[in-house]
Design a protein around this motif. Sequence first.
Motif, mmCIF file in Angstrom:
data_model
loop_
_atom_site.group_PDB
_atom_site.id
_atom_site.type_symbol
_atom_site.label_atom_id
_atom_site.label_comp_id
_atom_site.label_asym_id
_atom_site.label_seq_id
_atom_site.Cartn_x
_atom_site.Cartn_y
_atom_site.Cartn_z
ATOM 1 N N VAL A 155 -42.768 51.719 2.843
ATOM 2 C CA VAL A 155 -42.897 51.395 3.865
ATOM 3 C C VAL A 155 -44.113 50.511 3.937
ATOM 4 O O VAL A 155 -43.437 49.052 4.956
ATOM 5 N N ASN A 156 -44.882 50.404 3.347
ATOM 6 C CA ASN A 156 -45.869 49.852 3.181
ATOM 7 C C ASN A 156 -45.449 48.086 2.038
ATOM 8 O O ASN A 156 -46.043 47.149 2.523
ATOM 9 N N ARG A 157 -44.465 48.594 0.957
ATOM 10 C CA ARG A 157 -44.042 47.467 0.969
ATOM 11 C C ARG A 157 -43.372 46.408 1.627
ATOM 12 O O ARG A 157 -43.337 45.559 1.167
ATOM 13 N N LYS A 158 -42.118 47.385 2.419
ATOM 14 C CA LYS A 158 -40.889 46.429 2.932
ATOM 15 C C LYS A 158 -41.594 45.996 4.492
ATOM 16 O O LYS A 158 -41.609 44.987 5.037
ATOM 17 N N PHE A 159 -42.731 46.548 4.860
ATOM 18 C CA PHE A 159 -43.832 45.285 5.939
ATOM 19 C C PHE A 159 -44.374 44.179 5.212
ATOM 20 O O PHE A 159 -44.072 43.501 6.218
ATOM 21 N N MET A 160 -45.085 44.341 4.224
ATOM 22 C CA MET A 160 -45.524 43.503 3.794
ATOM 23 C C MET A 160 -45.007 41.877 3.577
ATOM 24 O O MET A 160 -44.675 41.558 3.882
ATOM 25 N N ALA A 161 -43.271 42.642 2.964
ATOM 26 C CA ALA A 161 -42.325 41.328 2.894
ATOM 27 C C ALA A 161 -40.929 41.512 3.952
ATOM 28 O O ALA A 161 -41.255 39.893 4.022
ATOM 29 N N TYR A 162 -41.279 41.670 4.661
ATOM 30 C CA TYR A 162 -41.490 41.286 6.181
ATOM 31 C C TYR A 162 -42.528 40.861 7.158
ATOM 32 O O TYR A 162 -41.587 39.340 7.093
ATOM 33 N N LEU A 163 -43.963 41.010 6.823
ATOM 34 C CA LEU A 163 -44.662 39.867 7.234
ATOM 35 C C LEU A 163 -44.918 38.326 6.049
ATOM 36 O O LEU A 163 -45.174 37.254 6.469
ATOM 37 N N ALA A 164 -44.106 38.763 4.759
ATOM 38 C CA ALA A 164 -43.975 37.355 4.474
ATOM 39 C C ALA A 164 -42.807 36.772 4.509
ATOM 40 O O ALA A 164 -42.812 35.635 4.203
#
Length: 243
Positions: free
Chosen positions: A233-242
């Motif tokens: 989830v953290n990985r996907k959240f950071m990817a979304y923000l990027a």
Amino acid sequence: MPNAMDLRLAVCDDTESERLWITRQTEDILRAEHIGHYMVKYDSAGALLEAINAGEQFHVLLLDVMMDGLSGMELARILQQRRHEACVVFVSSNREMALCGYEVAAVRFLAKPLDAKKLKEALLYCHRFWQEKWQEKKEILLPTDSGQHRISLSDILYVEAYDRGTRFALKEGIVDTRLKFSEVLTMLPEPAFIQCHRSYVVNMALVQRIHPNAFQMTSGFHVPISKHRSMEVNRKFMAYLAG
């Protein structure tokens, strides 16, 4: 049966060994990347065209260029004239045909023998392309006890498995539907929506803050993040923000 959000692929090569090898490599890559998919093999461009004419829909076409009868290049020209949206990836031993691929808007031209890393890059490119397409969908229609309810994806704060159906928490209220949570998951495209718990999906655009064990939504509500999904989830959240 494939889910609505599965990547649908056609592998078309008139040499059986090549067709099977491309299929096997593609399967391995998509499984490793956790990309849901549905794939069909064709031994001629003519057979693939017949399937498309009959209503079969594909997101990605992995096409050999030179085949007996209708060639892969000729098929791509036909589909381009029809404004067909499938991503065409040519796979061929004829490197001189690479420039022709640009004429039919092929997204990639991969030379045989096929390089697995280049195939992976092409598949991930096509997946991103269709993810963006799916995100363009603005509304969904939900069956409720009071009839069909149309909602905008941008209004969804989070979705929760609820009783025998699913609850949609919207900016302006709650909508309960008889649809199963598993059915709803296929309607909400990543990366805009991610499942953070076995019973919850959140809209990334309406997350105000992420905590170690929960998303804080713009409404103030905290949506739980399960421990075993936390890293993903953290990985996907950071990817979304990027972006």
